[in-house]
Design a protein around this motif. Structure first.
Motif, PDB file in Angstrom:
ATOM      1  N   ILE A   1      31.322 -17.619  15.174  1.00 38.02           N
ATOM      2  CA  ILE A   1      31.876 -16.448  14.154  1.00 38.02           C
ATOM      3  C   ILE A   1      33.185 -15.995  15.030  1.00 38.02           C
ATOM      4  CG2 ILE A   1      29.140 -15.814  13.331  1.00 38.02           C
ATOM      5  CD1 ILE A   1      28.985 -13.538  14.980  1.00 38.02           C
TER       6      ILE A   1
ATOM      7  N   MET B   1      32.977 -10.568  12.523  1.00 36.40           N
ATOM      8  CA  MET B   1      31.483 -10.267  11.968  1.00 36.40           C
ATOM      9  C   MET B   1      30.260 -10.307  12.759  1.00 36.40           C
ATOM     10  SD  MET B   1      31.821 -11.593   8.774  1.00 36.40           S
ATOM     11  CE  MET B   1      30.486 -11.872   8.542  1.00 36.40           C
TER      12      MET B   1
ATOM     13  N   THR C   1      27.538  -8.123  11.630  1.00 33.04           N
ATOM     14  CA  THR C   1      27.380  -8.375  10.810  1.00 33.04           C
ATOM     15  C   THR C   1      26.071  -9.192  11.407  1.00 33.04           C
ATOM     16  OG1 THR C   1      28.855  -8.021   8.647  1.00 33.04           O
ATOM     17  CG2 THR C   1      26.758  -9.342   8.745  1.00 33.04           C
TER      18      THR C   1
END
Length: 162
Positions: A137, A141, A144
């Motif tokens: 990622i 991110m 999240t």
């Protein structure tokens, strides 16, 4: 220096995760009976651990699932690197070995992520390479992904003291 700068830029994102039950450890060296392993970031919670390998690659990255390598294209030049998902898997194995020798719960879930700290880096993989799409990622991110892991793991394995 690029690696160090990448780790420093990730600090902003990891600090957003910190709480009384979330412990963030940076630049950890684990010694097991057979070798020493360095972890960029280890996040410990009562319900799971997360190992983060930070890469500060620029350009375009293509994760080759077949040969477990990464092809980087930058300014017309192509370079190959070891797939960092392989590296972080080895780190997970080392942490599991260390846990065995420290009388901690052996069923404590350990997740791994490769975080690309450069936000302009293009990450690509074949549509069949689900592993990369799940475990690689961009830094923005991280929060999240961490929240997804918190929903996935709800059983407590460690106390705050452990």
């Amino acid at each position: 220096m690029a690696g160090y700068n990448g780790e420093q830029s990730l600090l902003f994102h990891t600090n957003l995760l910190a709480s009384a039950e979330v412990h963030i450890l940076n630049d950890i060296r684990l010694q097991t009976p057979h070798y020493i392993t360095q972890l960029d970031t280890l996040i410990l919670t009562p319900t799971f651990a997360l190992i983060i390998e930070t890469k500060n690659f620029a350009g375009q990255l293509y994760f080759d699932h077949t040969f477990k390598q990464v092809k980087r294209t930058l300014n017309g030049k192509v370079e190959n690197f070891m797939d960092p998902t392989v590296q972080v898997d080895l780190q997970r194995d080392s942490l599991k070995q260390w846990i065995l020798h420290d009388d901690l719960p052996t069923d404590y879930p350990i997740e791994t992520l490769v975080v690309i700290s450069n936000p302009s880096t293009l990450i690509e993989a074949s549509k069949f390479n689900y592993d990369v799409r799940k475990r690689v990622i961009h830094a923005h991110m991280l929060r999240t992904k961490f929240q997804e892991l918190q929903l996935k793991y709800t059983n407590h394995f460690l106390s705050n003291g452990q």
